[in-house]
Design an enzyme around this catalytic site. Structure first.
Site, short mmCIF file in Angstrom:
data_model
loop_
_atom_site.label_atom_id
_atom_site.label_comp_id
_atom_site.label_asym_id
_atom_site.label_seq_id
_atom_site.Cartn_x
_atom_site.Cartn_y
_atom_site.Cartn_z
N ASP A 140 53.42 33.10 42.64
CA ASP A 140 51.84 34.28 42.34
C ASP A 140 52.29 34.65 42.83
OD1 ASP A 140 49.94 34.61 43.41
OD2 ASP A 140 48.98 32.05 43.62
N HIS A 203 46.30 37.71 46.14
CA HIS A 203 45.83 36.57 45.11
C HIS A 203 46.79 35.11 45.75
CE1 HIS A 203 46.43 33.62 41.57
NE2 HIS A 203 45.61 33.48 41.65
N SER A 530 41.98 29.33 39.91
CA SER A 530 43.55 29.51 41.35
C SER A 530 43.08 28.78 42.25
CB SER A 530 43.23 31.52 41.54
OG SER A 530 43.81 31.52 39.86
#
Ligand SMILES: *[C@@H]1O[C@H](CO)[C@@H](O)[C@H](O)[C@H]1NC(C)=O
Ligand SMILES: *[C@@H]1O[C@H](CO)[C@@H](O)[C@H](O)[C@H]1NC(C)=O
Ligand SMILES: *[C@@H]1O[C@H](CO)[C@@H](O)[C@H](O)[C@H]1NC(C)=O
Ligand SMILES: *[C@@H]1O[C@H](CO)[C@@H](O)[C@H](O)[C@H]1NC(C)=O
Ligand SMILES: *[C@@H]1O[C@H](CO)[C@@H](O)[C@H](O)[C@H]1NC(C)=O
Length: 746
Positions: A140, A203, A530
């Site tokens: 990620d 994220h 996600s």
């Protein structure tokens, strides 16, 4: 030092292209994939071999030396290099090379969510000892280790099996007992990555904490969505492999992260990154996850955010666990009150609660700078179209552009009400200034109020959480099947909450990601497949704690066959939701599993047309010799012992005569009889299960059966035939979708 060298090379190659002026003369990053590594060969010898191949293809020793980017070799064999297309072709013809393909840049596409799926914090059984030995590898954007989700106070020593590393860099001084590994990969083409494992995007922190974050009480986004934030396996460890920079995530880096993660000792790999439609041997996520599953590691991937159109799902290899997104039984409501006392419901995630009781309200049409923007839509509030003096400190009413909060903020407005005709009530977002999104119908009321009032006023309240019964429903953005790479495998496999998820976040970036936003918080609410992906990664880790010896396929099967109906039973659309909504607690005791071995994947690839010599490279010397000529070529419905049943008819075909053969393994206790039941709301076809009862006397027994679908897909708009096969005994319900797809004329 190294950074300098890289810049120098980039500079040189840019110089060359400018002179020659043709793209074919510019070296670009390619991946040269060479299959499974031979355990007898040392890495040094492997690197030398890569170098020799390169020299041979390029024909110049010093250029070859500079061209090599990275050698893989911890978990599989291959390398990355800057190549010309002609050199790539030459390399692809060398013995030992499986595929050569250009690197591409991909994009990254909780309080309530676990309770919503029937996994309440204190009531569920946990296997703490194994859980704390579980390591989830997350590919990620990095990790913000200071977030409370990653505090290591409650963690025991680092699991002994861990063989990974911890890089250091700006805002990242080292790992702890919770985040036991953290690397960054900044090879190949520039992705705008800061050379540190720290998360400057948010994220990666969000996805990691959803999978394995600590349980943190009183978590919220400025008091919005207040509750306990926790991962599926709060005692598990996280290993972060940072592969994405500002511009995205490069294939060269993704493959390097897989190479390390597989050998570092992770148990599950979680990848919340979009997957393009590429054949398996040219797709780094398919390649990496293939080698992972051969080592017993399940890879869970996002299906993508390209919905609601059909045929958009990515990351579709049968050894990948592909995840779509649903909403939850909660929504964020942002109420606006007008000067006349009327209140209107909108949606957004508004953390602001200004002290002033009312603000002047203006319609964007009246603040439009017509002299300079005659061709733009006066109502939309797009960037730079508003007259500052007219909107300063006012709430601006805009039509049709959901990003209007940014332009209103740039023009010093105090807030914005946005009317949208395609208002999808399934997703709310954080905004830069007080903002609410309203329907066109409500927008017309506001418009009328402004036009008929001398000094119109409004106030936008802070968002509140409201309960909704319209759940679970697949999110509009969630990518849909049918998939286009491996025709007869239904994707997505499963869906999990991915709308408005509260989870850990990085203080190195604002909650909207905008530099002019000053709100930095260790939690944030975001949406996407996600976000649903780490729910499934965590749930897979949870199931694994009860069955540490199960294969990745068995864990995946358990999660798929226990999934719950989405949209309500009878209304399910497996092209949208696969087997249904993740149900981690029941998945720990599925009764039956559809298991797969490494040989089954190889056999599947044979049927997909990959020949014996290529299979031999993929599987090194572990499979003695795999003769693909024994298998019927072409796409059959019996490619693999998959927990769902999918067949794509040819173009214009509507006659169905399909047989699926499957074998289930009994994983319950004591003797049991499972009976089959077919559920379908559709007419025009018959579905049979033969035999329709399976008798087991003890655990690990296997029984085979077949499902036959005969009939017609009715003419008309519907291009699918949907049914469910359900095996039940006294304790278990093992459910799988059957989906026959007719390629339409659209
Ligand atoms: C990140 O590092 C910089 C430079 O040391 C420091 O000024 C800043 O406060 C750090 N940010 C956070 C959120 O820790
Ligand atoms: C209209 O836009 C132009 C160009 O951005 C700007 O120079 C001008 O001042 C604006 N007019 C008003 C009234 O804001
Ligand atoms: C401007 O946007 C509004 C709201 O979406 C729309 O109704 C209108 O047709 C648009 N006008 C033009 C000229 O595009
Ligand atoms: C209100 O006034 C604006 C600007 O003059 C105009 O575009 C809009 O159509 C009017 N709306 C109503 C509901 O009258
Ligand atoms: C196997 O397939 C590869 C890739 O398509 C091809 O290059 C190779 O020649 C094939 N080998 C045989 C023995 O057919």
């Amino acid at each position: 030092m190294r950074v300098l060298v890289v810049y120098f090379l980039v500079f040189l190659s840019l110089g060359t292209t400018q002179i020659q002026g043709s793209n074919d003369n510019e070296r670009k990053p390619y991946i040269v994939y060479m299959g499974e590594k031979s355990p007898q060969i040392q890495q040094l010898a492997r690197v030398q071999h890569h170098h020799l191949l390169l020299v041979d293809a390029i024909g110049d020793l010093s250029i070859a030396k500079e061209a090599r980017i990275h050698s893989y070799g911890r978990s599989f064999n291959g390398f990355a290099a800057n190549l010309l297309p002609s050199e790539a072709v030459r390399l692809s013809e060398k013995s030992g090379v499986v595929s050569v393909f250009p690197s591409t840049i991909r994009q990254v596409v909780t309080t309530r969510s676990w309770d919503f799926m029937g996994m309440p914090e204190n009531l569920v059984k946990r296997n703490h000892k194994i859980e704390s030995d579980t390591i989830i590898g997350v590919l990620d954007t990095g990790i913000y280790i200071e977030a409370p989700s990653f505090d290591d106070k409650e963690c025991g020593p680092v699991p002994r099996k861990w063989k990974g590393k911890c890089d250091k860099g700006l805002n990242f001084t080292g790992c702890n007992r919770k985040v036991i590994g953290a690397r960054f990969y900044n090879l190949g083409e520039s992705t705008g990555m800061d050379p540190t494992p720290a998360d400057t995007d948010g994220h990666g922190t969000h996805t990691s904490s959803t999978a394995a974050g600590n349980s943190v009480k009183g978590a919220s986004l400025y008091n919005v969505a207040k509750g306990t934030a926790r991962g599926a396996v709060p005692s598990a460890r996280v290993a972060m492999y940072k592969i994405c920079g500002t511009f995205g995530c490069s294939d060269v880096n993704i493959l390097a992260a897989f190479d390390d993660a597989i050998s570092d000792g992770v148990d599950i790999i979680s990848v919340s990154i979009g997957g393009p439609t590429k054949i398996f041997l040219d797709d780094v996520i398919a390649i990496g996850s293939f080698h992972a599953i051969r080592k017993g590691i399940l890879t869970v991937c996002a299906g993508g955010n390209l919905g609601p159109d059909e045929g958009t799902v990515g990351n579709v290899a049968p050894w990948i666990f592909t995840v779509g997104a649903t909403n939850m039984d909660r929504e964020f409501r942002t109420v606006v009150k007008l000067g006349n006392g009327k209140t209107i419901n909108g949606i957004s995630i508004n953390t602001f609660a200004p002290k002033k009781s009312m603000f002047p309200l203006i319609s964007s049409a009246l603040a439009f700078n017509a002299t300079t923007y005659p061709y733009t839509n006066a109502s939309a509030c797009t960037i730079d179209t508003l007259q500052v003096k007219k909107v300063k400190d006012k709430i601006v009413f805009c039509k049709g552009y959901s990003g209007a909060d940014y332009s209103v903020r740039m023009s010093h407005g105090a807030g914005t009400i946005i009317s949208l005709d395609d208002l999808t009530t399934d997703m709310a977002s954080t905004t830069l200034i007080p903002t609410t999104l309203v329907s066109v119908r409500h927008g017309a009321i506001i418009d009328h109020y402004i036009n008929t009032t001398k000094s119109p006023q409004a106030y936008i309240y802070k968002s509140i959480t409201v309960h909704t019964t319209k759940a679970p429903v697949v999110a509009a953005f969630s990518s849909r099947g049918p998939q286009k790479v491996a025709g007869n495998i239904l994707k997505p496999d499963i869906v999990a909450p991915g709308v408005d998820i509260l989870a850990g976040y990085s203080k190195l970036v604002s909650i909207t990601g905008e530099p002019l936003d000053t709100r930095m918080n260790v939690f944030n609410i975001i949406s996407g497949t996600s976000m649903s992906t780490p729910h499934v990664s965590g749930a897979a880790a949870y199931v694994r704690t009860f069955h540490p010896n199960w294969s990745p396929a068995a864990i995946k099967s358990a999660l798929m066959t226990t999934a719950r109906p989405v949209n309500g039973e009878g209304n399910e659309k497996p092209l949208d939701s696969g087997s249904g909504l993740l149900n981690p607690v029941d998945a720990a005791h599925p009764g039956l599993v559809y298991d797969l071995s490494n040989n089954d994947y190889a056999r599947y690839l044979c049927k997909e047309g990959i020949n014996s010599s290529t299979i031999a490279k993929l599987s090194s010397d572990k499979i003695p010799h795999f003769d693909c000529s024994k298998f019927k070529k072409g796409r059959g419905s019996d490619g693999i012992n998959y927990p769902s049943f999918h067949y794509q008819l040819g173009f214009g075909e509507s006659k169905m005569s399909v047989r699926f053969h499957r074998t289930v393994t009994y994983v319950g206790n004591g003797p049991s009889v499972f009976k089959a039941r077919i559920l379908t709301g559709q007419k025009g076809a018959s579905v049979r299960v033969v035999p329709d009862a399976l008798v087991f006397t003890r655990q690990q027994e296997k029984r085979s059966f077949r499902v036959e679908v005969q009939g017609q897909i009715p003419e008309g708009a519907i291009n699918t035939f949907t049914a469910w096969v359900e095996w039940t005994d006294a304790k278990h319900r093992v459910r799988s979708p059957i989906l026959i797809y007719r390629q339409g004329l659209d």
